[in-house]
Design an enzyme around this catalytic site. Structure first.
Site: not given
Length: 210
Positions: A10-12
């Site tokens: 998850g996450t960028t």
């Protein structure tokens, strides 16, 4: 270490060095396994007027590190009567991350620290081991391979702040479209000598996303 796999779920987040400052960008989704745990999660934090940090990984560990960075920045200013530089703060946190790993209690976070060393903008990538790399552009999180595709194709040394903003938004947008751990829009922050730490208004970012 199995726990470090959490960093890719998850996450960028993206950081770009521009001619007059630094651009930081991130999505807003938090995931827990295969579930969406949050849709308006803050991933870019102000440390002081001329330093910001993005976080990927454990939300609890990220908050601890951000609190520590803010405390160290305040303490440095009290002791030296000037603001800590991005390089000095990144080095300080690098030691904290490395020490926690050696003690088998690692902080499960990857950070992008952006800000100024005197009058020069700078960008640093830190991983959970405490490794620190100065970068012209960088990305973290599960969407980072997609984001890097945009960054590597479009980054130009000495590019203007406005151009860097557009590239950062396109990099995160590309991850929004391809990575299930990335979503819920984009937050963008600029750090310049003239304006310090500034979060772009929602409507300005939406225009860039459209």
């Amino acid at each position: 270490m199995k726990e470090l796999d959490q960093l890719t779920k998850g996450t960028t987040t993206v950081g770009i060095l521009a001619d007059k400052g630094v651009v930081l960008a991130a999505d807003r989704r938090a995931v827990m396994g295969n579930l969406i745990a949050g849709k308006q999660v803050k991933k870019i934090f102000r440390i002081h007027d001329y330093i910001g940090v993005t976080t990927a990984g454990s939300v609890a560990d990220a908050q601890k590190i951000v609190d520590l960075m803010r405390a160290e920045a305040r303490l440095y200013e009290l002791r030296h009567n000037r603001m800590i530089s991005a390089r000095a703060l990144a080095n300080m946190i690098s030691h904290v991350l490395h020490s926690s790993l050696k003690a088998f209690r690692p902080y499960l976070v990857q950070l992008i620290v952006g800000g100024f060393n005197d009058d020069d903008p700078a960008l640093y990538n830190l991983d959970p081991s405490g490794s620190i790399i100065e970068e012209d552009y960088t990305a973290t999180g599960s969407g980072s391979p997609t984001a890097y595709g945009v960054l590597e194709a479009e980054y130009e040394e000495g590019m203007s702040l406005d151009d860097a903003i557009e590239v950062a938004v396109r990099a995160v947008k590309s991850a929004l479209e391809r990575d299930t751990g990335t979503g819920e829009g984009v937050t963008v922050v600029t750090i310049t000598r003239e304006e310090g730490y500034r979060e772009l208004p929602e409507e300005e970012v939406e225009k860039l996303l459209s």
